[in-house]
Design a protein around this motif. Structure first.
Motif, PDB file in Angstrom:
ATOM      1  N   ARG A 106       0.819  -1.025  -0.188  1.00  0.00           N
ATOM      2  CA  ARG A 106       0.037  -0.054   0.001  1.00  0.00           C
ATOM      3  C   ARG A 106       1.042   1.209   0.232  1.00  0.00           C
ATOM      4  NH1 ARG A 106      -4.880   2.196   2.356  1.00  0.00           N
ATOM      5  NH2 ARG A 106      -4.487   4.531   3.138  1.00  0.00           N
ATOM      6  N   THR A 107       0.736   1.997  -1.081  1.00  0.00           N
ATOM      7  CA  THR A 107       1.532   3.411  -1.195  1.00  0.00           C
ATOM      8  C   THR A 107       0.625   4.512  -1.123  1.00  0.00           C
ATOM      9  OG1 THR A 107       3.102   2.128  -2.547  1.00  0.00           O
ATOM     10  CG2 THR A 107       3.453   4.330  -2.465  1.00  0.00           C
ATOM     11  N   ASP A 108       1.050   5.268  -0.062  1.00  0.00           N
ATOM     12  CA  ASP A 108       0.295   6.717   0.125  1.00  0.00           C
ATOM     13  C   ASP A 108       1.189   7.591  -0.343  1.00  0.00           C
ATOM     14  OD1 ASP A 108      -2.046   5.926   1.480  1.00  0.00           O
ATOM     15  OD2 ASP A 108      -0.724   5.644   3.369  1.00  0.00           O
ATOM     16  N   ARG A 109       0.936   8.199  -1.831  1.00  0.00           N
ATOM     17  CA  ARG A 109       1.959   9.057  -2.408  1.00  0.00           C
ATOM     18  C   ARG A 109       1.555  10.383  -2.376  1.00  0.00           C
ATOM     19  NH1 ARG A 109       3.418   6.843  -8.112  1.00  0.00           N
ATOM     20  NH2 ARG A 109       4.892   5.467  -6.926  1.00  0.00           N
ATOM     21  N   PHE A 110       2.568  11.337  -2.082  1.00  0.00           N
ATOM     22  CA  PHE A 110       2.266  12.510  -1.942  1.00  0.00           C
ATOM     23  C   PHE A 110       3.074  13.321  -3.282  1.00  0.00           C
ATOM     24  CE2 PHE A 110       1.449  10.839   1.940  1.00  0.00           C
ATOM     25  CZ  PHE A 110       0.316  11.653   2.531  1.00  0.00           C
ATOM     26  N   THR A 111       2.493  13.725  -4.203  1.00  0.00           N
ATOM     27  CA  THR A 111       3.286  14.141  -5.353  1.00  0.00           C
ATOM     28  C   THR A 111       3.258  15.908  -5.213  1.00  0.00           C
ATOM     29  OG1 THR A 111       2.337  12.541  -6.638  1.00  0.00           O
ATOM     30  CG2 THR A 111       3.327  14.272  -7.978  1.00  0.00           C
ATOM     31  N   HIS A 112       4.527  16.319  -5.503  1.00  0.00           N
ATOM     32  CA  HIS A 112       4.873  17.868  -5.275  1.00  0.00           C
ATOM     33  C   HIS A 112       5.387  18.247  -6.786  1.00  0.00           C
ATOM     34  CE1 HIS A 112       4.915  18.185  -0.726  1.00  0.00           C
ATOM     35  NE2 HIS A 112       5.006  16.862  -1.133  1.00  0.00           N
ATOM     36  N   ARG A 113       4.679  19.001  -7.526  1.00  0.00           N
ATOM     37  CA  ARG A 113       5.213  19.649  -8.677  1.00  0.00           C
ATOM     38  C   ARG A 113       6.177  20.819  -8.321  1.00  0.00           C
ATOM     39  NH1 ARG A 113       4.093  23.210 -13.503  1.00  0.00           N
ATOM     40  NH2 ARG A 113       2.566  24.397 -12.156  1.00  0.00           N
ATOM     41  N   LEU A 114       7.495  20.906  -8.887  1.00  0.00           N
ATOM     42  CA  LEU A 114       8.379  21.935  -8.947  1.00  0.00           C
ATOM     43  C   LEU A 114       8.330  22.656 -10.390  1.00  0.00           C
ATOM     44  CD1 LEU A 114      11.274  20.126  -7.385  1.00  0.00           C
ATOM     45  CD2 LEU A 114       9.705  21.393  -6.194  1.00  0.00           C
ATOM     46  N   ALA A 115       8.163  24.194 -10.102  1.00  0.00           N
ATOM     47  CA  ALA A 115       7.950  24.602 -11.301  1.00  0.00           C
ATOM     48  C   ALA A 115       8.601  25.908 -11.227  1.00  0.00           C
ATOM     49  CB  ALA A 115       6.496  25.104 -11.370  1.00  0.00           C
ATOM     50  N   ASP A 116       8.902  26.590 -12.614  1.00  0.00           N
ATOM     51  CA  ASP A 116       9.712  27.814 -12.417  1.00  0.00           C
ATOM     52  C   ASP A 116       8.884  29.088 -12.415  1.00  0.00           C
ATOM     53  OD1 ASP A 116       8.559  28.008 -15.016  1.00  0.00           O
ATOM     54  OD2 ASP A 116      10.465  27.581 -16.077  1.00  0.00           O
ATOM     55  N   ALA A 117       9.241  30.205 -12.798  1.00  0.00           N
ATOM     56  CA  ALA A 117       8.446  31.347 -12.548  1.00  0.00           C
ATOM     57  C   ALA A 117       7.340  31.336 -13.458  1.00  0.00           C
ATOM     58  CB  ALA A 117       9.201  32.636 -12.726  1.00  0.00           C
ATOM     59  N   SER A 118       7.264  30.889 -14.581  1.00  0.00           N
ATOM     60  CA  SER A 118       6.454  30.876 -15.756  1.00  0.00           C
ATOM     61  C   SER A 118       5.277  29.559 -15.677  1.00  0.00           C
ATOM     62  CB  SER A 118       7.031  30.700 -17.197  1.00  0.00           C
ATOM     63  OG  SER A 118       7.574  29.404 -17.133  1.00  0.00           O
ATOM     64  N   GLY A 119       5.451  28.902 -14.607  1.00  0.00           N
ATOM     65  CA  GLY A 119       4.882  27.656 -14.367  1.00  0.00           C
ATOM     66  C   GLY A 119       5.071  26.367 -14.899  1.00  0.00           C
TER      67      GLY A 119
END
Length: 480
Positions: A106-119
Motif C-alpha cells: 500500500r503506497t500513500d503517495r504525495f506528489t509535489h510539482r516543482l515549477a519555474d516562474a512561468s509555471g
C-alpha cells in the motif's frame, strides 16, 4: 524506460519532514495525494525475481510485467488470478509452476510539482509512504518505509538535478538501497535460495560484471561512470584480499595488486568530481555579502582544467595493455574458484573485523594530522569489513546484517570526515593560488574554518557510532 539522468530515487526516514526544494526561481506546489494498492506475483521459489522480472497487479495501472529493458502492460479485470496471456509469456521462466501473490504493498503517495516562474514543470517529487506485507514466508512479515522519487522534465538541465540532489541529501535523504519496492520487502528470501557454496564465486563474478558495465559506461560518457568503475574495482579487490585463502593466495594477491593500480589511476578523476560538488555546495551556504570577486568562475576554471587532465589519464589507463591483461587475469581467476562451505566463510570475515577493531584502538591518544591519518585507516578497514559482510550476506542471518549496518554508519561518518581533510587541503591550495591571481580568498578561509568545526563534530559522532559497533548485536562467531 526512464534514464538515470531524468530520475533519481532516495530513502528518507518516516519521521522526517517533507523536503522543501523551493528556492530562487523554483516553487514547490502543495502535494496531490493518492493511494495505490499493488500485489506482486511470483513462483514459490521466486524464479521471476531471481531473473530480474517483476509481475504486479495495481489498482492504478492494471497488470504490469517488467522485463529487463522493457515493460508490458495488460488491462485490469476482476479476476486476481494471473491472466493466461501473461502466464504463457512467462512459461520459460516458471516452467508451469503456479504464479501466486508473494507481496502486497500500500503506497500513500504525495506528489509535489516543482515549477519555474512561468509555471513550467521542472521536476516532480513523489514522496511515497509504503506499507508492505510479505506473503511468501511461513510467518507474516510487515514493513514500513519511505521513498522519494524525483523525476525531471526533458527540458531541465543536469545542473538542476545536481542542485536538487544536494538539497535532498542535506535534508537526510540517502540513495535507495534496493532497486525496487518488492526486493526491499522480500529481502533475502529470493537470495537465500543460493547455497552457501555458491556465495563467494557469485559475489566476485557480480563485481567483475559491474566493472565491465562501468567500463562501457565510461567509454560512452555516462554520468557517474568513473565512480562506478572505482567502486567495482575496490569491491573486487577487497573481496580477493579478504577471501584470498579460499580463492588461491598468490593469484588473488597478484590480481588485487593490479586492481589497486587501476584504482589509483581512476581516483584523481573521481576526487575532482567529489571535491567540486562539495565545495560548490559549501559556497551555496555562504551569505552573498561574504563572497568577494568571481570565486565561482575561478573554481569552475580550476576544476575544469583538472577534470580534463584526470579523465584523460583514466582513459589512457583503460586503453593500455596493462588493463587488458588485468581483465583477462580476473576472468581466469574466477574460472578457477572452487565452491566453499558456510563455515569456511566465517574466518575471513572475522579477520576483517579484528583488523577494524585494532585500527580503531590505534587512534587512542592521537591528535592533529596523526589522528586524521589514523581515522582514514579505520575508514578503510570499516569499508573492507562491510564488503566482507556483503559477500556472505545471503547465507548469514539478521545479526550479521545488523553488525554490517553499524559498521557502514562508522564508514559513512569517517568518509565525511576524510572529505573535510581533502577539502581543507584543496581550499589551502585555492587560497594560495587565488591570492597570487589577485582573488579575494576570504571565503576559502571561512570554509576552511567550517570544515575544521565539522571535522570535530564528525569525530564525536564516530565515537558514538563505534560504541554501537562494539556493544551492538553480531553473530557469536564474529566475537571470537
Amino acid at each position: 524506460m526512464r534514464s538515470a539522468q531524468s530520475e533519481r530515487k532516495y530513502e528518507l526516514s518516516l519521521k522526517a519532514r517533507v523536503p522543501q526544494l523551493a528556492s530562487k526561481g523554483i516553487t514547490q506546489e502543495a502535494p496531490a495525494e493518492r493511494t495505490l494498492e499493488t500485489v506482486y506475483y511470483d513462483t514459490k521459489d521466486f524464479r521471476l525475481t531471481r531473473a530480474g522480472i517483476a509481475l504486479r497487479r495495481s489498482s492504478d495501472t492494471g497488470w504490469s510485467l517488467r522485463l529487463p529493458g522493457q515493460e508490458l502492460r495488460f488491462p485490469l479485470d476482476d479476476d486476481p488470478k494471473t491472466p493466461a496471456p501473461i502466464a504463457t509469456l512467462l512459461r520459460a521462466y516458471t516452467l508451469d509452476r503456479k504464479l501466486r501473490p508473494v507481496a502486497q504493498l500500500r503506497t500513500d503517495r504525495f506528489t509535489h510539482r516543482l515549477a519555474d516562474a512561468s509555471g513550467r514543470t521542472l521536476a516532480t517529487l513523489a514522496d511515497d509512504h509504503v506499507t508492505g506485507e510479505f506473503l511468501g514466508g511461513q510467518a507474516l512479515h510487515l514493513d514500513r518505509w519511505r521513498e522519494l522519487d524525483v523525476e525531471f522534465s526533458p527540458e531541465s538541465g543536469p545542473e538542476l538535478l545536481d542542485r536538487l540532489d544536494r538539497t535532498l541529501r542535506k535534508r537526510g535523504a540517502e540513495d535507495a538501497w534496493w532497486p525496487s519496492k518488492l526486493e526491499r520487502l522480500i529481502g533475502d528470501a529470493a537470495e537465500g535460495k543460493r547455497g552457501s557454496n555458491e556465495v563467494l564465486p557469485a559475489y566476485l563474478s557480480e563485481q567483475f560484471e559491474r566493472l565491465r558495465r562501468a567500463d562501457l559506461g565510461f567509454r560512452v560518457g555516462e554520468d557517474d561512470s568513473v565512480h562506478q568503475l572505482r567502486v567495482a574495482a575496490r569491491k573486487l579487490r577487497s573481496g580477493l584480499q579478504t577471501f584470498k585463502s579460499l580463492v588461491g593466495k598468490k593469484k588473488a594477491e597478484a590480481v588485487a595488486a593490479e586492481l589497486k593500480w587501476l584504482g589509483g589511476e581512476l581516483a584523481p578523476a573521481r576526487d575532482v568530481e567529489v571535491s567540486q560538488a562539495r565545495l560548490e555546495a559549501c559556497l551555496d551556504e555562504v551569505p552573498p555579502e561574504l563572497l568577494f570577486g568571481p570565486l565561482r568562475q575561478y573554481l569552475t576554471r580550476e576544476y575544469a582544467r583538472n577534470s580534463q587532465t584526470e579523465l584523460a589519464r583514466a582513459m589512457d589507463a583503460l586503453s593500455g595493455n596493462r588493463y587488458a591483461t588485468l581483465l583477462r587475469s580476473i576472468a581466469a581467476l574466477l574460472d578457477t574458484i572452487q565452491p566453499v562451505g558456510k563455515k569456511a566463510l566465517r574466518k575471513p570475515v572475522r579477520k576483517t573485523a579484528r583488523k577494524l577493531y585494532r585500527a580503531t584502538a590505534a587512534t587512542e591518544g592521537l591528535s592533529g594530522a596523526e589522528l586524521e591519518k589514523a581515522l582514514h585507516n579505520v575508514r578503510k578497514k570499516a569499508k573492507r569489513a562491510r564488503y566482507a559482510a556483503d559477500a556472505v550476506r545471503p547465507v548469514f542471518g539478521k545479526k550479521l546484517r545488523t553488525w554490517r549496518k553499524n559498521v557502514k554508519a562508522v564508514q559513512g561518518t569517517l568518509g565525511e570526515h576524510q572529505d573535510t581533510v581533502v577539502d581543507r587541503e584543496a581550499l589551502r591550495h585555492f587560497a594560495i593560488d587565488g591570492f597570487s591571481e589577485n582573488q579575494n580568498t576570504f571565503a576559502f578561509g571561512l570554509l576552511y574554518g567550517r570544515d575544521e568545526a565539522a571535522a570535530r563534530g564528525l569525530r564525536d559522532r564516530f565515537a558514538e557510532e563505534w560504541r554501537t559497533v562494539r556493544k551492538g548485536e553480531r553473530p557469536a562467531w564474529l566475537k571470537a
